[in-house]
Design an enzyme around this catalytic site. Structure first.
Site, PDB file in Angstrom:
ATOM      1  N   LYS A  14       0.827  -1.220   0.000  1.00 10.28           N
ATOM      2  CA  LYS A  14       0.000   0.000   0.000  1.00 10.28           C
ATOM      3  C   LYS A  14       0.856   1.263   0.000  1.00 10.28           C
ATOM      4  CE  LYS A  14      -1.986  -1.336   3.680  1.00 10.28           C
ATOM      5  NZ  LYS A  14      -1.969  -1.079   4.989  1.00 10.28           N
ATOM      6  N   ARG A  89     -10.715   1.014   8.054  1.00 10.62           N
ATOM      7  CA  ARG A  89     -10.403  -0.386   8.330  1.00 10.62           C
ATOM      8  C   ARG A  89     -11.560  -1.144   8.940  1.00 10.62           C
ATOM      9  NH1 ARG A  89      -4.325   0.357   8.602  1.00 10.62           N
ATOM     10  NH2 ARG A  89      -3.455  -1.668   9.057  1.00 10.62           N
ATOM     11  N   ARG A 123      10.788  -7.787   6.414  1.00  9.91           N
ATOM     12  CA  ARG A 123      10.829  -6.331   6.296  1.00  9.91           C
ATOM     13  C   ARG A 123      11.746  -5.736   7.367  1.00  9.91           C
ATOM     14  NH1 ARG A 123       5.158  -3.327   5.626  1.00  9.91           N
ATOM     15  NH2 ARG A 123       4.599  -4.239   7.628  1.00  9.91           N
ATOM     16  N   ARG A 156      10.192  -3.710  12.447  1.00 14.60           N
ATOM     17  CA  ARG A 156       9.069  -2.958  13.021  1.00 14.60           C
ATOM     18  C   ARG A 156       8.487  -3.747  14.178  1.00 14.60           C
ATOM     19  NH1 ARG A 156       4.979  -0.762   8.427  1.00 14.60           N
ATOM     20  NH2 ARG A 156       3.473  -1.696   9.823  1.00 14.60           N
ATOM     21  N   ARG A 167      -3.244  -9.239  12.846  1.00 11.18           N
ATOM     22  CA  ARG A 167      -3.580  -8.287  11.775  1.00 11.18           C
ATOM     23  C   ARG A 167      -4.318  -8.968  10.629  1.00 11.18           C
ATOM     24  NH1 ARG A 167       1.928  -5.752  11.986  1.00 11.18           N
ATOM     25  NH2 ARG A 167       2.228  -6.819  10.023  1.00 11.18           N
TER      26      ARG A 167
HETATM   27  P1  AMP Z   1      -0.440   0.251   8.887  1.00  6.25           P
HETATM   28  O1  AMP Z   1       0.939   0.763   8.692  1.00  6.25           O
HETATM   29  O2  AMP Z   1      -1.471   0.914   8.026  1.00  6.25           O
HETATM   30  O3  AMP Z   1      -0.540  -1.233   8.786  1.00  6.25           O
HETATM   31  O4  AMP Z   1      -0.853   0.611  10.392  1.00  6.25           O
HETATM   32  C1  AMP Z   1      -0.078   0.182  11.497  1.00  6.25           C
HETATM   33  C2  AMP Z   1      -0.956   0.088  12.731  1.00  6.25           C
HETATM   34  O5  AMP Z   1      -1.558   1.373  13.016  1.00  6.25           O
HETATM   35  C3  AMP Z   1      -2.141  -0.864  12.616  1.00  6.25           C
HETATM   36  O6  AMP Z   1      -1.786  -2.220  12.868  1.00  6.25           O
HETATM   37  C4  AMP Z   1      -3.072  -0.293  13.679  1.00  6.25           C
HETATM   38  O7  AMP Z   1      -2.638  -0.639  14.990  1.00  6.25           O
HETATM   39  C5  AMP Z   1      -2.874   1.207  13.512  1.00  6.25           C
HETATM   40  N1  AMP Z   1      -3.797   1.751  12.495  1.00  6.25           N
HETATM   41  C6  AMP Z   1      -3.477   2.283  11.283  1.00  6.25           C
HETATM   42  N2  AMP Z   1      -4.587   2.660  10.616  1.00  6.25           N
HETATM   43  C7  AMP Z   1      -5.628   2.360  11.416  1.00  6.25           C
HETATM   44  C8  AMP Z   1      -7.044   2.483  11.293  1.00  6.25           C
HETATM   45  N3  AMP Z   1      -7.606   3.007  10.200  1.00  6.25           N
HETATM   46  N4  AMP Z   1      -7.820   2.046  12.315  1.00  6.25           N
HETATM   47  C9  AMP Z   1      -7.280   1.535  13.434  1.00  6.25           C
HETATM   48  N5  AMP Z   1      -5.960   1.361  13.617  1.00  6.25           N
HETATM   49  C10 AMP Z   1      -5.139   1.767  12.625  1.00  6.25           C
END
Ligand code: AMP
Length: 242
Positions: A14, A89, A123, A156, A167
């Site tokens: 993404k 999400r 990663r 990470r 996740r």
């Molecule tokens: P990402 O890099 O988009 O995978 O986001 C990393 C983490 O941030 C996720 O595993 C969630 O803990 C939090 N996060 C990011 N976007 C959201 C969202 N829209 N709703 C809830 N938690 C989020």
């Protein structure tokens, strides 16, 4: 003005695909995960609030997420539009978003869970400049060191087997149903995320009816995206690793 949403499980690319599109179309790239990571790395109050939830691979509460998105979008630095990555999400977030903004397209990156696992567990992130590496096809010249700044490469906090399992489950249970909502109201395109990033980008552009990307853009974007200060983000996602 173009307004896009990009969706896909962690590791589907993404971040990389958003940055390629944003750079070419002058869109603001808004990554909710990057905003949270920036806050964690900079020890802000919000960072303290979200750190444990993120590390466990769980979703941050809707109220906080929605206020972050709203605050980011009221910066109005997106004259040509935006691409928002990692949001919405779940159903509530999707409804909130659809009430407020007219979205031109939802880009869904499709990747089998087995490939996601392979990408995510390989990663690495530079603590110095935030560039992402993966140990599959963008290994650094010196193991454990960033090619750009010499910083240490770390994993990470949420790229562990346990957090990944959470996740993936959350994505299938909560995020997939959002797509049904979007399919009814919006323009959804689904793209196979297995090919190399440039091929995935070409397919996205073709499905969106955009002209093919200029060659120098794909060169610039390979593993070299600067984190955007306006997004308060660190850890932009590099080639094939997001
Ligand atoms: P990402 O890099 O988009 O995978 O986001 C990393 C983490 O941030 C996720 O595993 C969630 O803990 C939090 N996060 C990011 N976007 C959201 C969202 N829209 N709703 C809830 N938690 C989020």
């Amino acid at each position: 003005m173009r307004k896009y949403v990009i969706m896909g499980v962690q590791g589907s690319g993404k971040g990389t695909q958003s940055q390629l599109l944003a750079a070419d179309l002058d869109l603001a790239h808004i990554s909710v995960g990057d905003i949270f990571r920036w806050n964690v790395q900079n020890h802000t109050k919000m960072g303290a609030q979200v750190r444990r939830v993120m590390a466990a691979g769980e979703l941050v509460g809707d109220d906080l997420v929605e206020s972050v998105v709203q605050a980011r979008l009221t910066e109005h630095d997106w004259n040509f539009g935006f691409i928002i990555d990692g949001f919405p999400r779940n159903r509530r977030q999707a409804e909130f978003f659809l009430e407020t903004y007219d979205i031109d397209a939802i880009i869904v990156l499709d990747l089998p869970d087995s490939e996601i696992r392979r990408r995510v567990l390989n990663r690495r992130l530079c603590v110095g400049c935030g560039i992402n590496y993966n140990l599959i096809d963008s290994t650094p010249a010196v193991p454990g060191r960033c090619d750009a700044c010499g910083g240490e490469l770390t994993t990470r906090e949420d790229d562990t087997e346990e957090a990944l399992a959470v996740r993936l489950r959350t994505y299938h249970e909560k995020t997939n149903p959002v797509l049904d909502l979007f399919r009814r109201k919006e323009y959804v395109i689904t793209v196979d995320a297995r090919p190399v990033p440039e091929a995935v980008q070409a397919e996205i552009r073709q499905q969106l009816g955009l002209s093919p990307q200029k060659p120098q853009d794909s060169q610039d974007s390979q593993n070299s995206q600067e984190p955007q200060e306006s997004q308060k983000s660190q850890g932009s996602q590099g080639s094939g690793s997001a």
